[in-house]
Design a protein around this motif. Structure first.
Motif, PDB file in Angstrom:
ATOM      1  N   LEU A   1      -1.703  15.352 -12.355  1.00 36.41           N
ATOM      2  CA  LEU A   1      -2.009  14.158 -13.352  1.00 36.41           C
ATOM      3  C   LEU A   1      -0.456  13.851 -13.908  1.00 36.41           C
ATOM      4  O   LEU A   1      -0.552  12.372 -14.299  1.00 36.41           O
ATOM      5  CB  LEU A   1      -2.265  15.136 -14.499  1.00 36.41           C
ATOM      6  N   GLU A   2       0.478  14.492 -13.670  1.00 37.20           N
ATOM      7  CA  GLU A   2       1.726  14.039 -14.290  1.00 37.20           C
ATOM      8  C   GLU A   2       2.442  13.027 -13.512  1.00 37.20           C
ATOM      9  O   GLU A   2       3.378  12.090 -13.984  1.00 37.20           O
ATOM     10  CB  GLU A   2       2.699  15.247 -14.653  1.00 37.20           C
ATOM     11  N   PHE A   3       2.014  12.952 -12.320  1.00 35.57           N
ATOM     12  CA  PHE A   3       2.626  11.872 -11.014  1.00 35.57           C
ATOM     13  C   PHE A   3       1.715  10.801 -10.938  1.00 35.57           C
ATOM     14  O   PHE A   3       2.014  10.063 -10.221  1.00 35.57           O
ATOM     15  CB  PHE A   3       2.715  12.905  -9.953  1.00 35.57           C
ATOM     16  N   ILE A   4       0.637  10.549 -11.925  1.00 37.32           N
ATOM     17  CA  ILE A   4      -0.049   9.259 -11.741  1.00 37.32           C
ATOM     18  C   ILE A   4       0.688   7.956 -12.117  1.00 37.32           C
ATOM     19  O   ILE A   4       1.305   7.926 -13.250  1.00 37.32           O
ATOM     20  CB  ILE A   4      -1.381   9.262 -12.505  1.00 37.32           C
ATOM     21  N   ASP A   5       0.791   7.146 -11.171  1.00 35.67           N
ATOM     22  CA  ASP A   5       1.735   5.902 -11.398  1.00 35.67           C
ATOM     23  C   ASP A   5       1.060   4.795 -12.395  1.00 35.67           C
ATOM     24  O   ASP A   5      -0.254   4.591 -12.067  1.00 35.67           O
ATOM     25  CB  ASP A   5       2.012   5.146  -9.865  1.00 35.67           C
ATOM     26  N   ILE A   6       1.428   4.278 -13.210  1.00 37.89           N
ATOM     27  CA  ILE A   6       1.025   3.539 -14.259  1.00 37.89           C
ATOM     28  C   ILE A   6       0.489   2.208 -13.359  1.00 37.89           C
ATOM     29  O   ILE A   6      -0.569   1.629 -13.627  1.00 37.89           O
ATOM     30  CB  ILE A   6       1.849   3.038 -15.421  1.00 37.89           C
TER      31      ILE A   6
ATOM     32  N   PHE B   1      -2.596   2.655 -11.655  1.00 35.78           N
ATOM     33  CA  PHE B   1      -3.650   3.034 -12.639  1.00 35.78           C
ATOM     34  C   PHE B   1      -4.233   1.707 -13.063  1.00 35.78           C
ATOM     35  O   PHE B   1      -5.401   1.206 -13.146  1.00 35.78           O
ATOM     36  CB  PHE B   1      -3.137   3.706 -13.922  1.00 35.78           C
ATOM     37  N   LEU B   2      -3.224   0.603 -13.186  1.00 30.39           N
ATOM     38  CA  LEU B   2      -3.839  -0.507 -13.411  1.00 30.39           C
ATOM     39  C   LEU B   2      -4.474  -1.368 -12.325  1.00 30.39           C
ATOM     40  O   LEU B   2      -5.371  -2.124 -12.536  1.00 30.39           O
ATOM     41  CB  LEU B   2      -2.311  -1.550 -13.950  1.00 30.39           C
ATOM     42  N   ILE B   3      -4.301  -1.152 -11.165  1.00 27.91           N
ATOM     43  CA  ILE B   3      -4.864  -1.529 -10.154  1.00 27.91           C
ATOM     44  C   ILE B   3      -6.198  -1.240 -10.056  1.00 27.91           C
ATOM     45  O   ILE B   3      -7.079  -1.757  -9.775  1.00 27.91           O
ATOM     46  CB  ILE B   3      -3.868  -1.275  -8.667  1.00 27.91           C
ATOM     47  N   PHE B   4      -6.277   0.138 -10.306  1.00 28.80           N
ATOM     48  CA  PHE B   4      -7.717   0.551 -10.173  1.00 28.80           C
ATOM     49  C   PHE B   4      -8.545   0.215 -11.342  1.00 28.80           C
ATOM     50  O   PHE B   4      -9.673  -0.082 -11.094  1.00 28.80           O
ATOM     51  CB  PHE B   4      -7.609   2.306 -10.295  1.00 28.80           C
ATOM     52  N   ILE B   5      -7.898  -0.048 -12.615  1.00 28.51           N
ATOM     53  CA  ILE B   5      -8.663  -0.632 -13.628  1.00 28.51           C
ATOM     54  C   ILE B   5      -9.031  -1.993 -13.192  1.00 28.51           C
ATOM     55  O   ILE B   5     -10.225  -2.545 -13.563  1.00 28.51           O
ATOM     56  CB  ILE B   5      -7.678  -0.650 -15.012  1.00 28.51           C
TER      57      ILE B   5
END
Length: 232
Positions: free
Chosen positions: A178-183, A186-190
């Protein structure tokens, strides 16, 4: 020719949500021997995972056997809910589209769901829309009746896109802490999920309405599905 039955695939949406939640729990609790209280039982995390896998298998088996919505046979397409057999000669075209459902729960929560739908366009009759159906139904019809017009290319591309996004999200969560999720990731997935949920269904419905007439419409926050079809 035997009857080929097709069931609702709505349970897949529920399984995806459950899988997503379980992977999040596994990310947060790195120790597989950690004790988790489940109802009145104390289970280790790895035991809880096997418990959920068992539930998943039961759900898949049950929904693959009971509650079929229609079947395809040599005479045509039989719709169980309205007890109607559509002869092949009455079928003008068959399409596979995503029609968005906007649901508002009593507690005020809202969610948007892409209903994978099979649309049967009939000669001289109102089209019939069967919700929550696998794209395999479209392939089956195309194999049995190659002369029937379909949107098999655009629906296949949309399905591949959907599978890639869902598995991409689950794969990333499974192999990352969880602490290594790249922002940025994350934005690409969203962004891609927004395209899948909003843009792709709009394109598919617009294409079908342009080809066969304006029969299909999405839910909105204010109006339920107003598609001029028989809903199943």
């Amino acid at each position: 020719m035997k009857k080929i039955k097709f069931h609702s695939i709505y349970y897949r949406f529920i399984l995806f949500i459950l899988t997503f939640g379980i992977l999040i729990i596994n990310m947060i609790i790195a120790d597989e021997n950690a004790i988790i209280q489940f109802f009145n039982f104390n289970l280790k995390l790895w035991q809880l995972n096997y418990f959920f896998i068992g539930i998943f298998l039961i759900i898949i088996i049950v929904f693959s056997i009971v509650g079929w919505k229609f079947y395809i046979c040599k005479e045509g397409i039989y719709l169980r809910k309205i007890d109607l057999l559509i002869p092949w000669d009455d079928v003008d075209a068959v399409s596979y589209v995503w029609i968005n459902e906007w649901s508002i729960r009593p507690n005020g929560r809202q969610y948007l769901y892409n209903r994978k739908s099979l649309v049967i366009y009939r000669k001289d009759y109102k089209p019939i829309c069967i919700y929550n159906i696998s794209i395999l139904a479209l392939y089956t019809i195309k194999v049995l009746r190659p002369s029937i017009k379909t949107n098999i290319i655009i629906s296949t591309l949309a399905t591949i896109f959907n599978i890639a996004i869902n598995f991409g999200i689950l794969y990333y969560i499974f192999y990352r802490k969880l602490e290594f999720i790249d922002i940025k990731v994350f934005l690409i997935f969203i962004s891609t999920y927004a395209i899948k949920s909003l843009i792709v269904p709009l394109i598919m419905v617009m294409y079908e309405n342009k080809t066969h007439g304006k029969y299909l419409f999405h839910d909105t926050a204010y109006n339920k599905n107003e598609s001029r079809v028989i809903h199943i």
